[in-house]
Scaffold this motif. Structure first.
Motif, PDB file in Angstrom:
ATOM      1  N   ALA A  30       0.782  -1.094  -0.053  1.00 22.65           N
ATOM      2  CA  ALA A  30       0.103  -0.149  -0.121  1.00 22.65           C
ATOM      3  C   ALA A  30       1.015   1.222  -0.002  1.00 22.65           C
ATOM      4  O   ALA A  30       1.711   1.356   0.581  1.00 22.65           O
ATOM      5  CB  ALA A  30      -1.032  -0.041   1.323  1.00 22.65           C
ATOM      6  N   PRO A  31       0.594   2.311  -0.870  1.00 23.87           N
ATOM      7  CA  PRO A  31       1.307   3.424  -0.914  1.00 23.87           C
ATOM      8  C   PRO A  31       1.281   4.272   0.145  1.00 23.87           C
ATOM      9  O   PRO A  31       0.284   4.639   0.677  1.00 23.87           O
ATOM     10  CB  PRO A  31       0.933   4.199  -2.131  1.00 23.87           C
ATOM     11  CG  PRO A  31      -0.547   3.622  -2.133  1.00 23.87           C
ATOM     12  CD  PRO A  31      -0.615   2.244  -1.716  1.00 23.87           C
ATOM     13  N   GLN A  32       2.521   4.820   0.704  1.00 23.49           N
ATOM     14  CA  GLN A  32       2.422   5.600   1.911  1.00 23.49           C
ATOM     15  C   GLN A  32       3.002   7.079   1.555  1.00 23.49           C
ATOM     16  O   GLN A  32       2.827   7.901   2.155  1.00 23.49           O
ATOM     17  CB  GLN A  32       3.433   4.989   2.980  1.00 23.49           C
ATOM     18  CG  GLN A  32       3.014   3.722   3.740  1.00 23.49           C
ATOM     19  CD  GLN A  32       3.770   3.435   4.840  1.00 23.49           C
ATOM     20  OE1 GLN A  32       4.915   3.197   4.708  1.00 23.49           O
ATOM     21  NE2 GLN A  32       3.112   3.214   6.088  1.00 23.49           N
ATOM     22  N   LEU A  33       3.328   6.962   0.252  1.00 21.56           N
ATOM     23  CA  LEU A  33       3.684   8.384  -0.251  1.00 21.56           C
ATOM     24  C   LEU A  33       2.712   8.234  -1.907  1.00 21.56           C
ATOM     25  O   LEU A  33       3.182   7.277  -2.692  1.00 21.56           O
ATOM     26  CB  LEU A  33       4.995   8.641  -0.643  1.00 21.56           C
ATOM     27  CG  LEU A  33       5.590   9.815  -1.531  1.00 21.56           C
ATOM     28  CD1 LEU A  33       4.646  11.127  -0.838  1.00 21.56           C
ATOM     29  CD2 LEU A  33       6.788   9.987  -1.650  1.00 21.56           C
ATOM     30  N   LEU A  34       2.028   9.107  -1.937  1.00 23.89           N
ATOM     31  CA  LEU A  34       1.038   9.279  -3.126  1.00 23.89           C
ATOM     32  C   LEU A  34       1.238  10.434  -3.958  1.00 23.89           C
ATOM     33  O   LEU A  34       1.135  11.474  -3.295  1.00 23.89           O
ATOM     34  CB  LEU A  34      -0.421   8.897  -2.746  1.00 23.89           C
ATOM     35  CG  LEU A  34      -1.693   8.824  -3.789  1.00 23.89           C
ATOM     36  CD1 LEU A  34      -1.092   7.817  -4.745  1.00 23.89           C
ATOM     37  CD2 LEU A  34      -2.959   8.893  -3.484  1.00 23.89           C
ATOM     38  N   MET A  35       1.360  10.511  -5.145  1.00 20.20           N
ATOM     39  CA  MET A  35       1.941  11.291  -6.055  1.00 20.20           C
ATOM     40  C   MET A  35       0.862  11.635  -7.023  1.00 20.20           C
ATOM     41  O   MET A  35       0.642  10.475  -7.755  1.00 20.20           O
ATOM     42  CB  MET A  35       3.284  11.473  -6.445  1.00 20.20           C
ATOM     43  CG  MET A  35       4.333  11.498  -5.496  1.00 20.20           C
ATOM     44  SD  MET A  35       6.077  11.735  -5.919  1.00 20.20           S
ATOM     45  CE  MET A  35       5.972  10.078  -6.901  1.00 20.20           C
ATOM     46  N   LEU A  36       0.191  12.777  -7.239  1.00 16.43           N
ATOM     47  CA  LEU A  36      -0.678  12.985  -8.048  1.00 16.43           C
ATOM     48  C   LEU A  36      -0.371  14.169  -9.166  1.00 16.43           C
ATOM     49  O   LEU A  36      -0.111  15.253  -8.670  1.00 16.43           O
ATOM     50  CB  LEU A  36      -2.081  13.384  -7.416  1.00 16.43           C
ATOM     51  CG  LEU A  36      -2.591  12.253  -6.640  1.00 16.43           C
ATOM     52  CD1 LEU A  36      -3.985  12.925  -6.034  1.00 16.43           C
ATOM     53  CD2 LEU A  36      -2.851  10.944  -7.053  1.00 16.43           C
TER      54      LEU A  36
END
Length: 537
Positions: free
Chosen positions: A472-478
């Motif tokens: 699961a991503p603990q750093l999400l970049m959009l």
């Protein structure tokens, strides 16, 4: 063309995708002069409708008629990077002929190519300047301009062509703040017929009318977005009031049916008692019994019919209430403690020449601002490992996932379930489907092929796949996440990110959205990565 002539007419327009997914069914639409904002939930067919009007798709039924020349700026613009700018603008032939005549070549073909357009070069440069493309020379190639500049380049080509009817599909996608302002000015000054699909509040504030595309057809509202929202709010209030009235009516009809059945039961018991005591002649009692049965049956049927009618009115009232469902995110493994280091950038030099030094700790929410071409997307791709840094150190300390602008994470030929299963191979089919349902892909919707999704649905599907990936991503970049999203989907995304507990970096120009998701730090990339005062954004 007469200013009173209807310029776009769709009659009985029907369209569906090859896999059988319906999009439009018998749509009727007439659009006249002025600026029309075409809105609607993702998947209702807004972009498809523009492509049908532009002749880029063929309807399964019905007809489209356009009066006058038409220009179309599609949502996902792809220009040949090898084209020269003057070729992309459609003025290359006239410009070459003009240069040939100036050099002394008086061939008839050159005069034919120019026609009456002797100021074509000046007009082209003036149009580029008007849209802020001052440094873009006519001899440069499309590959030398940024994604946002390529959108403006296509718009410049349309302005130069001077069509009578202009179709714009999410034109502010990929545009920085200054470029958006120039596009607003061009839209405000447009003299002909304009239809724009957008979620940009400022752009929709410039239109003369709103066309809300719903499954049952187009609903028209006079005025701009603010007037539309006021009208819809009044409709919603009235619809909810009708639901309450209908619910009360159903309860009353149920109560009256129960009371009627109770009275009938009492009469039956009384009749049985009289029969047992033989207080009346048998023939009289039998007649009373038959009369009671007939009367009771009629009474019961009357109340049952009233109850069914009340239920139908309730169903109709409930259907009139719009339901913009919310995405729900429940991923406890994405949580990051406040003090934990998430990302380290040390004197990083990007391919575009920009430099960045940055430390990110805990569940920070960072907004990444900057003009088109400043390197925001390049920075995110470098952090995600998609591009190597020219120099410096990039270190991620937690699982990272990135949602790119082009949404090319998914395989168009696979279903949603299959795509998510690729990124989460350990998850069971039931778990995958349960999580997709939280992203509003329930039941058969989860089996749809990704290639048939609308822009907003594709974004939601990509977000689901990225969020559900393992680990699961603990750093999400959009990167520009509100591109292609309708206003309801933007609200859904805000709610989804509100329940995400990891660190977040969002590159974008949609300042209201960035404020809504609770940004804790504002940064601007302009050669260097520097902090920005939120009051100055």
């Amino acid at each position: 063309m007469s200013s009173t002539t209807t310029s776009i007419t769709c009659t009985g327009l029907t369209f569906g995708w090859p896999d059988g997914t319906p999009v439009l069914d018998g749509l009727d639409l007439s659009v006249g002069p002025g600026r029309t904002g075409l809105i609607g939930l993702n998947g209702t067919g807004k972009s498809t409708l523009l492509k049908l009007i532009a002749g880029e798709l063929t309807p399964l039924g019905g007809a489209v008629r356009v009066t006058g020349e038409l220009g179309h700026l599609p949502q996902n613009l792809t220009l040949d990077t090898s084209l020269r700018v003057d070729e992309a603008l459609g003025v290359a032939d006239a410009r070459a002929a003009l240069h040939a005549i100036e050099a002394g070549d008086a061939a008839e073909e050159h005069f034919t190519a120019i026609g009456d357009d002797w100021d074509v070069e000046e007009r082209a440069r003036a149009t580029l300047d008007q849209l802020g493309l001052v440094g873009v020379g006519l001899d440069r190639t499309v590959g030398e301009v940024s994604g946002g500049e390529s959108v403006l380049l296509r718009l410049a080509a349309l302005l130069l062509a001077r069509p009578d009817v202009l179709l714009l599909d999410e034109p502010t996608n990929d545009l920085d703040r200054e470029a958006r302002q120039r596009l607003y000015a061009a839209v405000s000054a447009w003299p002909g017929v304009l239809v724009v699909v957008s979620h940009d509040r400022e752009l929709l504030g410039l239109v003369d009318r709103i066309a809300d595309l719903r499954p049952d057809g187009v609903h028209w509202y006079g005025g701009n977005l603010d007037a539309y929202e006021e009208a819809v709010a009044a409709e919603q209030e009235a619809a909810e009031r009708m639901v309450r009235v209908a619910e009360a009516d159903v309860k009353r009809q149920r109560r009256e049916l129960t009371e009627s059945q109770s009275k009938l039961a009492k009469r039956v018991r009384y009749g049985n008692k009289m029969s047992a005591n033989k207080r009346e002649p048998k023939i009289v009692m039998n007649q009373r019994k038959r009369d009671a049965q007939v009367s009771g049956a009629k009474h019961r049927l009357l109340h049952e019919q009233r109850l069914e009618d009340a239920k139908e009115r309730l169903d109709e009232a409930a259907e009139a209430v719009r339901d913009d469902a919310e995405i729900r995110v429940d991923l406890p493994f994405t949580a990051v403690p406040p003090g934990r280091r998430v990302l380290t950038l040390r004197d990083v030099e990007l391919r575009c020449g920009a430099r960045a030094t940055l430390d990110v700790h805990g569940p920070e929410r960072i907004a990444l601002l900057g003009r088109n071409g400043s390197g925001k997307s390049t920075l995110l791709r470098t952090i995600a490992g998609g591009l190597p840094a020219v120099a410096g150190e990039v270190e991620t300390h937690v699982p990272v996932r990135s949602l790119p602008q082009r949404l090319d994470v998914l395989d168009d030929d696979l279903s949603l379930v299959e795509n998510v299963a690729r990124l989460a191979p350990e998850a069971t089919n039931n778990r995958v489907r349960a999580q997709l349902a939280r992203f509003l892909f329930k039941g058969a919707r989860a089996d749809r092929t990704v290639g048939t999704l609308s822009g907003g649905e594709r974004f939601r599907a990509t977000l689901a796949a990225v969020m559900l990936a393992e680990p699961a991503p603990q750093l999400l970049m959009l990167d520009e996440p509100t591109n292609n999203l309708d206003m309801a989907s933007v609200r859904q995304l805000v709610a989804a990110l509100g329940s995400y507990e990891g660190a977040l970096i969002v590159a974008g120009h949609d300042v209201p959205f960035l404020r809504d998701i609770g940004v804790t730090r504002w940064l601007r990339l302009d050669g260097e990565l520097n902090p920005v005062d939120p009051e100055e954004v």
